[in-house]
Design a protein around this motif. Structure first.
Motif, PDB file in Angstrom:
ATOM      1  N   SER A  14      66.635  58.539  34.855  1.00 27.69           N
ATOM      2  CA  SER A  14      66.101  59.337  33.746  1.00 27.69           C
ATOM      3  C   SER A  14      64.625  59.049  33.510  1.00 27.69           C
ATOM      4  O   SER A  14      63.875  59.915  33.052  1.00 27.69           O
ATOM      5  CB  SER A  14      66.884  59.061  32.467  1.00 27.69           C
ATOM      6  N   GLN A  15      64.176  57.836  33.818  1.00 37.91           N
ATOM      7  CA  GLN A  15      62.757  57.508  33.720  1.00 37.91           C
ATOM      8  C   GLN A  15      62.492  56.192  34.440  1.00 37.91           C
ATOM      9  O   GLN A  15      63.396  55.380  34.629  1.00 37.91           O
ATOM     10  CB  GLN A  15      62.299  57.402  32.266  1.00 37.91           C
ATOM     11  N   VAL A  16      61.248  56.027  34.856  1.00 35.19           N
ATOM     12  CA  VAL A  16      60.787  54.748  35.409  1.00 35.19           C
ATOM     13  C   VAL A  16      59.699  54.244  34.483  1.00 35.19           C
ATOM     14  O   VAL A  16      58.707  54.939  34.237  1.00 35.19           O
ATOM     15  CB  VAL A  16      60.260  54.898  36.841  1.00 35.19           C
ATOM     16  N   MET A  17      59.895  53.052  33.953  1.00 33.91           N
ATOM     17  CA  MET A  17      58.925  52.473  33.026  1.00 33.91           C
ATOM     18  C   MET A  17      58.035  51.503  33.792  1.00 33.91           C
ATOM     19  O   MET A  17      58.522  50.668  34.556  1.00 33.91           O
ATOM     20  CB  MET A  17      59.651  51.748  31.890  1.00 33.91           C
ATOM     21  N   THR A  18      56.731  51.619  33.596  1.00 34.09           N
ATOM     22  CA  THR A  18      55.773  50.727  34.254  1.00 34.09           C
ATOM     23  C   THR A  18      54.829  50.154  33.197  1.00 34.09           C
ATOM     24  O   THR A  18      54.668  50.731  32.120  1.00 34.09           O
ATOM     25  CB  THR A  18      54.953  51.487  35.313  1.00 34.09           C
ATOM     26  N   PRO A  19      54.168  49.027  33.493  1.00 40.04           N
ATOM     27  CA  PRO A  19      53.280  48.407  32.487  1.00 40.04           C
ATOM     28  C   PRO A  19      52.157  49.307  32.003  1.00 40.04           C
ATOM     29  O   PRO A  19      51.685  49.163  30.877  1.00 40.04           O
ATOM     30  CB  PRO A  19      52.726  47.180  33.229  1.00 40.04           C
ATOM     31  N   GLY A  20      51.734  50.255  32.840  1.00 39.96           N
ATOM     32  CA  GLY A  20      50.633  51.129  32.442  1.00 39.96           C
ATOM     33  C   GLY A  20      51.075  52.444  31.835  1.00 39.96           C
ATOM     34  O   GLY A  20      50.229  53.276  31.511  1.00 39.96           O
ATOM     35  N   SER A  21      52.388  52.643  31.681  1.00 42.90           N
ATOM     36  CA  SER A  21      52.867  53.918  31.136  1.00 42.90           C
ATOM     37  C   SER A  21      53.769  53.707  29.922  1.00 42.90           C
ATOM     38  O   SER A  21      54.635  54.536  29.644  1.00 42.90           O
ATOM     39  CB  SER A  21      53.621  54.704  32.220  1.00 42.90           C
ATOM     40  N   ILE A  22      53.561  52.624  29.201  1.00 45.66           N
ATOM     41  CA  ILE A  22      54.382  52.338  28.015  1.00 45.66           C
ATOM     42  C   ILE A  22      53.936  53.236  26.863  1.00 45.66           C
ATOM     43  O   ILE A  22      52.739  53.361  26.586  1.00 45.66           O
ATOM     44  CB  ILE A  22      54.237  50.859  27.598  1.00 45.66           C
ATOM     45  N   ASP A  23      54.907  53.859  26.201  1.00 50.66           N
ATOM     46  CA  ASP A  23      54.590  54.605  24.985  1.00 50.66           C
ATOM     47  C   ASP A  23      55.403  54.119  23.792  1.00 50.66           C
ATOM     48  O   ASP A  23      55.377  54.732  22.728  1.00 50.66           O
ATOM     49  CB  ASP A  23      54.785  56.107  25.187  1.00 50.66           C
TER      50      ASP A  23
ATOM     51  N   ASP B 111      45.168  56.251  29.123  1.00 53.23           N
ATOM     52  CA  ASP B 111      46.035  55.576  28.162  1.00 53.23           C
ATOM     53  C   ASP B 111      47.094  56.589  27.739  1.00 53.23           C
ATOM     54  O   ASP B 111      46.825  57.492  26.954  1.00 53.23           O
ATOM     55  CB  ASP B 111      45.230  55.086  26.951  1.00 53.23           C
ATOM     56  N   ILE B 112      48.287  56.438  28.284  1.00 51.39           N
ATOM     57  CA  ILE B 112      49.344  57.417  28.024  1.00 51.39           C
ATOM     58  C   ILE B 112      49.772  57.404  26.563  1.00 51.39           C
ATOM     59  O   ILE B 112      50.293  58.385  26.046  1.00 51.39           O
ATOM     60  CB  ILE B 112      50.554  57.147  28.954  1.00 51.39           C
ATOM     61  N   SER B 113      49.513  56.300  25.866  1.00 53.64           N
ATOM     62  CA  SER B 113      49.948  56.184  24.471  1.00 53.64           C
ATOM     63  C   SER B 113      49.029  56.914  23.501  1.00 53.64           C
ATOM     64  O   SER B 113      49.423  57.206  22.376  1.00 53.64           O
ATOM     65  CB  SER B 113      50.051  54.707  24.074  1.00 53.64           C
ATOM     66  N   THR B 114      47.783  57.207  23.915  1.00 53.45           N
ATOM     67  CA  THR B 114      46.835  57.873  23.016  1.00 53.45           C
ATOM     68  C   THR B 114      46.273  59.176  23.576  1.00 53.45           C
ATOM     69  O   THR B 114      45.632  59.919  22.850  1.00 53.45           O
ATOM     70  CB  THR B 114      45.647  56.951  22.691  1.00 53.45           C
ATOM     71  N   GLY B 115      46.474  59.429  24.880  1.00 54.16           N
ATOM     72  CA  GLY B 115      45.939  60.639  25.487  1.00 54.16           C
ATOM     73  C   GLY B 115      44.516  60.509  25.978  1.00 54.16           C
ATOM     74  O   GLY B 115      43.900  61.499  26.369  1.00 54.16           O
ATOM     75  N   GLU B 116      43.965  59.294  25.997  1.00 55.07           N
ATOM     76  CA  GLU B 116      42.604  59.101  26.504  1.00 55.07           C
ATOM     77  C   GLU B 116      42.617  59.184  28.027  1.00 55.07           C
ATOM     78  O   GLU B 116      43.461  58.604  28.687  1.00 55.07           O
ATOM     79  CB  GLU B 116      42.059  57.744  26.059  1.00 55.07           C
TER      80      GLU B 116
ATOM     81  N   LEU C  93      51.745  57.551  17.435  1.00 56.10           N
ATOM     82  CA  LEU C  93      52.898  58.274  16.911  1.00 56.10           C
ATOM     83  C   LEU C  93      52.834  59.743  17.307  1.00 56.10           C
ATOM     84  O   LEU C  93      53.871  60.369  17.577  1.00 56.10           O
ATOM     85  CB  LEU C  93      52.953  58.136  15.387  1.00 56.10           C
ATOM     86  N   THR C  94      51.629  60.313  17.359  1.00 55.41           N
ATOM     87  CA  THR C  94      51.472  61.691  17.821  1.00 55.41           C
ATOM     88  C   THR C  94      51.947  61.834  19.260  1.00 55.41           C
ATOM     89  O   THR C  94      52.606  62.816  19.622  1.00 55.41           O
ATOM     90  CB  THR C  94      50.004  62.139  17.695  1.00 55.41           C
ATOM     91  N   THR C  95      51.630  60.856  20.087  1.00 55.43           N
ATOM     92  CA  THR C  95      52.094  60.893  21.479  1.00 55.43           C
ATOM     93  C   THR C  95      53.609  60.834  21.548  1.00 55.43           C
ATOM     94  O   THR C  95      54.235  61.496  22.387  1.00 55.43           O
ATOM     95  CB  THR C  95      51.471  59.737  22.274  1.00 55.43           C
ATOM     96  N   ARG C  96      54.237  60.056  20.691  1.00 55.93           N
ATOM     97  CA  ARG C  96      55.699  59.995  20.667  1.00 55.93           C
ATOM     98  C   ARG C  96      56.283  61.348  20.249  1.00 55.93           C
ATOM     99  O   ARG C  96      57.338  61.758  20.748  1.00 55.93           O
ATOM    100  CB  ARG C  96      56.172  58.895  19.718  1.00 55.93           C
TER     101      ARG C  96
END
Length: 901
Positions: free
Chosen positions: A113-122, A153-158, A366-369
Motif C-alpha cells: 500500500s505504501q513504501v515509507m522512506t526517511p525522506g518521504s515522511i509526512d 520536502d514532501i511534508s511542506t511542498g517545498e 497539516l495542509t499536506t496531510r
C-alpha cells in the motif's frame, strides 16, 4: 528471503508464497505484512529489526518442512515502530489487506500500500518540528556533464532545483541535511565516496531513479504537464535548468512508486536565491550557527540562542534565513521596521502574540496531510484553532506600522472563510471517524436522520431491557452487544430457572449464559443497519470536506507563511527586548562600527556581568585588523561575535551591541580552528590551507573574512611565511574586510607597509609573575604570546614550566648553525625580521643543544589552542614535551640537569 527458486516457492503455504512475492516488490525495504490485528515481519528482515525494535523473535512453518523467523506488532501501535526504523535510515514497505477478510474467498488478497522512506515522511510524529525534511535527488546531465540537484520536502511542498559542481555536493548536503538521496544506481558509489564525511554523521538512505524515465522525453513531459501544467521549466520560478526536466520527472515518478501523493508541489524554486547570501559549510561550523563544533549539539548554537519562535513554521523560517542572510537592503530595512514597530507596541503586545502563536499548530504540514487524505478530525480541529488565532493576530497586525505588517495582515485574513466553514461543520471536541461525532447537528440532514436512528436505538435497547426485567423478574438481566452475535441477553447462572421458553440460548459462559429473542434480533438488525449507514455517510462527508480544503491549499499556505513571518519578527523583538539588542544601521560609507558588541551565546553561558563587551571598528580606508594576544584571551570570541553581528544584521534582526553600523557583505568567510580530515586523507594543515585557498579565490572587496592563526599547522618559519603572504594578498589585492588573529608577532612590523591594516590586541595584564586576561580589545600589538604562562594555566607540570623559563634566559638558545635563518619569498614589502630578532623584547635567548629542545617546546606550545584541546590531546602533548627533554640520540640534551619529568 530473496534467494528462493520458483520451485521452492511453490512448496510454500499460500500465505508464505504471498509474503515472498511481496518481498520481491520491496527488496530494499523491511516488509510489514498485515495479518488480522497484527503486522508481521519475516525472514532476514525479522532477524535484523527484532533486536532494534525490542521484539520477540520466533519462527513458524513455511510449508516446505523449514521454519522461517518472524516477529510482529499490533496494528494499532505499529506506527511508532515504523518511525523508529525510518529515523535509523531504514525503508519500510507496508503490505495491507486489500479486501475484507469476511468476504474474501480463500486467502485474503494483499499488496504493497505504501513504501515509507526517511525522506518521504509526512507523519508529524516522525518529523523535527523546527527543521525541514529534505529528500535530495542528483543527476548528471549527459549533455554538459553538470550535476543537477533537486531538494524536496514532501511534508511542506517545498521544491528547489539547480545546477551544482560535483565538488560542491558535500557542501550542499551540509546545508540541506537530507535524510535520503535518490540518484542513478551507477552513480551511488561515486557519490558515497564524495560524501563520506556527511555519511559518517548519521543514517542516510539511498533510492534509485528510473533509468527508463530518464531516457523517455515524452514520459517526462507528461509528468511535468500533470504536475505543473507545463512541459519545461522556463515558466517556473527556477527557470531553465539543463537536465532539470529529466530529474524533476524522475523524482516525481520515484514518489509515485512509493505510493506518495505529490499535489503539494505547486512550483519549483531555484536552489540558490539571488537576493540572499549563501553561508558555506565552514562558516556554519566555525560560527556554530546550528550546532556546536565539538559536540554537534544544538545547545550552544546561535540558532538555539536567538530562537524565540512559537510555531514550527516560524522556527523553520528562522533556520532558513540564518543560513541565507539577505543581500537586498530594502528587505533588511522592512524587517527591521517590523521589529521596531513591535518593540514600540510593548512587552504586553509581544506576550499576547506569543500566546496566540503557541496555539497554532504546524499549518504547513497539516495542509499536506489534508492533501494526502491522511488528516484525521483531530488534525482538522488543530487547523481550525490555528486559523482562529490567525484572525486575532491579523487584528493585532493592523495596529502596527510598516509594509511587512500590511502584507502579513492580508495573508492572515484569508483564514476568515475557512474558520466560518469549519465552525459550521466540525464538532468542537475531537472525535474519531466512525464515532458519529465528527460533524455538528444541522450540517447534513441525512446524517442527522441516520445518526438519530442510531443514537435513539440505544434508548430502544434500554427500554426493551427494562421490559424484559419486569416480565422475567430478573433484575440483573442485561443486554450487551457482541462482536459476532450482535445484541445478547446476559443472565447469571443463579437466575437461569426464570428464563422464559421464548429465549434462544446463544453462548454459555463461566458465570452466566447469553440468550436472544426474535424481537431483539429484529431490533439489532434495524439498529445495525442505521449505524452502518450513518458511519458510511459520515465518512463520505468527511472525504468531501477534505477535498474542499485541499482545493484551497494555496490560501492555507499563504496563512502559514504569514504566521511564520510574524513569528520570526516577534522572536527578534523578544530577543532585543530581553537582552538589550540594538537596531543596526546600514553603513553607507562602508565602515563597520560595533560599540560594546557581545557574543550572544558566550554571554549567555558566562553571564552578562562577567562578559566583556568590545568595540570593533573598520573603515572603508582601513578594512583589515591584525589581532595579537595569547590563547584564552578572547581573540576568537571578538572575531566570531563580529561575524555573528553581520549575519544577524542581514537577516533583519537587531544585534547584541550598544551601537551598530555595518556595510552589507556579499559573502562571509571563516577560517577558525583546525582538524584532520582523515576520511579524505588530509592533515590539519592541508584542511587549513584548503579552506584558506577557497577564501582567497572567492572573497571580494565586499566580503567579511575571519582568519584565526593561519599557518599554525606547520613549522614556525613556514607558517609565518604563509601567514604573511596571505595577509599581504588580502591587503594589496582583495581589499576585503578582515579580522586576522595571529601568534606571529613578526607580522606586526611586516604589516606596517599596509595603510589599510590596523593593529590591535587583546589585553593581558601581568601581576606578580602571573597573567590576567581582561578580554578587552585595545590598540597596539601584544608584547608576547605568553605561551609559557598559558601552559601553566593549562596544568603543565611546574618543573617543565620552570625549565622552560630557564631556557628562555640562556644566551646560547639559538645559534646560526643549529637554527639557520630563513627568509620569506621576495615581495615588495620588506622581509620579516630573522628569528633571533623575534626575541628582541626578551632577554638574549640561549643557544646550543638546549635551544633545539626549547625551540620545539615553544613551537608546540604556541601551536596549542587550550580552548580546543581535549584531556586526551593534552596528555599526548605533555608526553611529546617530555620526550623532548629525554632525547638520547647523542646523549641527553641536558646532561647537567636532573630528570625533571
Amino acid at each position: 528471503m530473496l534467494n528462493i527458486t520458483a520451485e521452492e516457492l511453490q512448496q510454500l503455504t499460500p500465505m508464505m508464497r504471498q509474503v515472498f512475492e511481496l518481498k520481491q516488490k520491496a527488496a530494499d525495504a523491511i516488509l510489514f505484512f498485515r495479518m488480522g490485528d497484527f503486522y508481521e515481519v519475516f525472514g532476514e528482515d525479522a532477524e535484523e529489526v527484532a533486536p532494534i525494535l525490542d521484539l520477540v523473535l520466533t519462527s513458524r512453518e513455511r510449508g516446505d518442512k523449514q521454519r522461517i523467523p518472524f516477529c510482529g506488532v499490533p496494528h494499532h501501535s505499529v506506527k511508532g515502530y515504523w518511525l523508529k526504523l525510518l529515523k535509523l535510515g531504514y525503508r519500510v514497505a507496508i503490505a495491507d489487506q486489500m479486501e475484507d477478510p469476511a468476504e474474501a474467498k480463500g486467502l485474503v488478497r494483499r499488496d504493497i500500500s505504501q513504501v515509507m522512506t526517511p525522506g518521504s515522511i509526512d507523519e508529524l510524529e516522525g518529523l523535527e518540528a523546527d527543521q525541514p525534511n529534505y529528500l535530495v535527488a542528483l543527476h548528471e546531465n549527459p549533455g554538459d556533464k553538470q550535476w543537477v540537484l533537486a531538494a524536496l520536502d514532501i511534508s511542506t511542498g517545498e521544491f528547489r532545483l539547480g545546477v551544482i559542481q560535483p565538488d560542491d555536493v558535500s557542501g550542499w548536503l551540509d546545508i540541506l541535511q537530507p535524510k535520503e538521496i535518490v540518484c542513478r544506481r551507477f552513480l551511488q558509489d561515486e557519490l558515497k565516496d564524495r560524501i563520506r564525511n556527511y555519511m559518517a554523521r548519521g543514517p542516510l538512505s539511498f533510492g534509485q531513479l528510473s533509468e527508463a524515465l530518464l531516457r523517455d522525453k515524452a514520459a517526462q513531459q507528461k509528468l511535468m504537464q500533470d504536475q505543473f501544467a507545463c512541459t519545461d521549466l522556463k515558466t517556473l520560478p527556477c527557470g531553465a535548468v539543463p537536465g532539470g526536466e529529466a530529474l524533476v520527472a524522475a523524482v516525481l515518478q520515484y514518489l509515485h512508486d512509493l505510493h506518495k501523493r505529490t499535489v503539494q508541489f505547486l512550483v519549483i524554486r531555484p536552489l540558490r536565491e539571488a537576493d540572499r547570501m549563501q553561508l558555506d559549510e565552514t562558516v556554519r561550523r566555525d560560527l556554530e550557527l546550528f550546532e556546536t563544533a565539538r559536540r554537534r549539539d544544538t545547545e550552544g548554537s546561535l540558532f538555539k540562542e536567538i530562537n524565540a519562535t512559537r510555531t514550527p513554521m516560524g522556527a523553520r523560517l528562522l533556520r532558513h534565513d540564518l543560513a541565507r542572510p539577505f543581500l537586498n537592503p530594502v528587505m533588511i530595512h522592512e524587517r527591521q521596521e517590523a521589529v521596531q514597530s513591535l518593540l514600540q507596541a510593548g512587552a504586553e503586545t509581544l506576550s499576547v502574540m506569543q500566546i496566540l502563536l503557541k496555539s497554532c499548530s504546524d499549518l504547513d504540514r497539516l495542509t499536506t496531510r489534508v492533501l494526502a487524505g491522511k488528516a484525521q478530525p483531530a488534525d482538522l480541529l488543530q487547523i481550525q484553532k490555528s486559523l482562529e488565532a490567525s484572525l486575532q493576530l491579523a487584528d493585532m497586525a493592523s495596529q502596527l506600522q510598516g509594509l511587512e505588517w500590511g502584507d502579513i495582515r492580508s495573508r492572515l485574513e484569508l483564514a476568515a472563510a475557512f474558520t466560518r466553514n469549519m465552525e459550521a461543520a466540525l464538532a468542537p471536541i475531537p472525535a474519531a471517524l466512525g464515532s458519529l461525532d465528527v460533524f455538528v447537528e444541522g450540517y447534513d440532514a441525512e446524517l442527522d436522520r441516520l445518526r438519530g436512528l442510531s443514537r435513539h436505538g440505544q434508548e430502544q435497547i434500554d427500554a426493551y431491557e427494562q421490559k424484559l426485567r419486569q416480565e422475567t423478574g430478573i433484575s440483573s438481566l442485561k443486554i450487551k452487544e457482541h462482536k459476532s452475535y450482535g445484541l445478547l441477553i446476559e443472565i447469571t447462572k443463579a437466575n437461569l430457572a426464570k428464563v422464559p421458553t421464548g429465549f434462544i440460548r446463544r453462548q454459555t459462559m463461566v458465570n452466566n449464559e447469553r440468550f436472544v429473542t426474535l424481537e431483539l434480533e429484529a431490533l439489532g438488525e434495524t439498529l445495525a443497519a442505521a449505524t452502518e449507514e450513518a458511519v458510511h455517510r459520515e465518512q463520505e462527508l468527511y472525504q468531501q470536506f477534505l477535498q474542499t480544503l485541499a482545493g484551497k491549499q494555496e490560501q492555507l499556505r499563504a496563512v502559514a507563511e504569514g504566521l511564520a513571518r510574524l513569528d520570526v519578527y516577534q522572536s527578534f523583538a523578544r530577543k532585543a527586548l530581553q537582552d538589550n539588542y540594538v537596531r543596526p544601521k546600514i553603513a553607507k560609507d562602508g565602515s563597520l562600527r560595533l560599540k560594546a558588541c557581545r557574543h550572544p551565546v558566550v554571554e549567555r553561558w558566562v553571564g552578562s556581568q562577567a562578559f566583556m563587551p568590545n568595540d570593533v571598528q573598520l573603515t572603508n580606508q582601513q578594512r583589515q585588523m591584525l589581532i595579537t594576544g595569547p590563547n584564552m584571551a578572547g581573540k576568537s570570541t571578538v572575531m566570531r561575535q563580529t561575524a555573528l553581528a553581520a549575519i544577524l544584521h542581514q537577516i533583519g534582526s537587531f544585534v547584541p551591541a550598544a551601537e551598530a553600523s555595518l556595510p552589507l557583505f556579499d559573502r562571509i568567510f571563516t577560517r577558525v580552528g583546525a582538524a584532520d580530515d582523515l576520511s579524505r586523507g588530509q592533515s590539519t594543515f592541508m584542511v587549513e590551507m584548503s579552506e584558506a585557498a577557497t577564501i582567497l579565490r572567492q572573497a571580494t572587496d565586499r566580503s567579511l573574512v575571519i582568519l584565526d592563526e593561519v599557518g599554525r599547522g606547520t613549522s614556525t618559519q613556514d607558517g609565518l611565511a604563509i601567514a604573511a603572504a596571505i595577509l599581504e594578498h588580502i591587503a594589496r589585492k582583495v581589499h576585503c574586510y578582515t579580522l586576522f588573529a595571529t601568534h606571529y608577532h613578526e607580522l606586526v612590523p611586516f604589516s606596517a607597509e599596509f595603510p589599510s591594516l590596523r593593529i590591535a590586541q587583546v589585553e593581558v595584564q601581568e601581576e606578580d609573575e602571573a597573567i590576567r586576561f581582561t578580554h578587552r580589545l585595545i590598540d597596539g600589538a601584544s608584547g608576547s604570546s605568553f605561551g609559557i604562562d598559558v601552559a601553566k594555566i593549562a596544568g603543565i607540570p611546574a618543573s617543565i614550566i620552570a625549565r622552560a623559563r630557564q631556557l628562555m634566559t640562556e644566551p646560547q638558545l639559538w645559534t646560526e648553525k643549529e637554527a639557520p635563518k630563513k627568509r620569506l619569498p621576495d615581495t615588495k614589502a620588506p622581509s620579516l625580521p630573522p628569528l633571533e630578532q623575534a626575541f628582541a623584547h626578551e632577554k638574549a635567548p640561549p643557544s646550543g643543544v638546549h635551544g633545539i629542545a626549547l625551540q620545539r617546546i615553544l613551537e608546540r606550545l604556541e601551536r596549542t589552542n587550550i580552548l580546543k584541546t581535549t584531556p586526551i590531546q593534552a596528555l599526548t602533548i605533555l608526553d611529546e614535551l617530555k620526550g623532548y627533554l629525554e632525547q638520547k640520540d647523542q646523549g641527553s640534551l641536558f646532561p647537567e640537569a636532573p630528570n625533571l619529568c
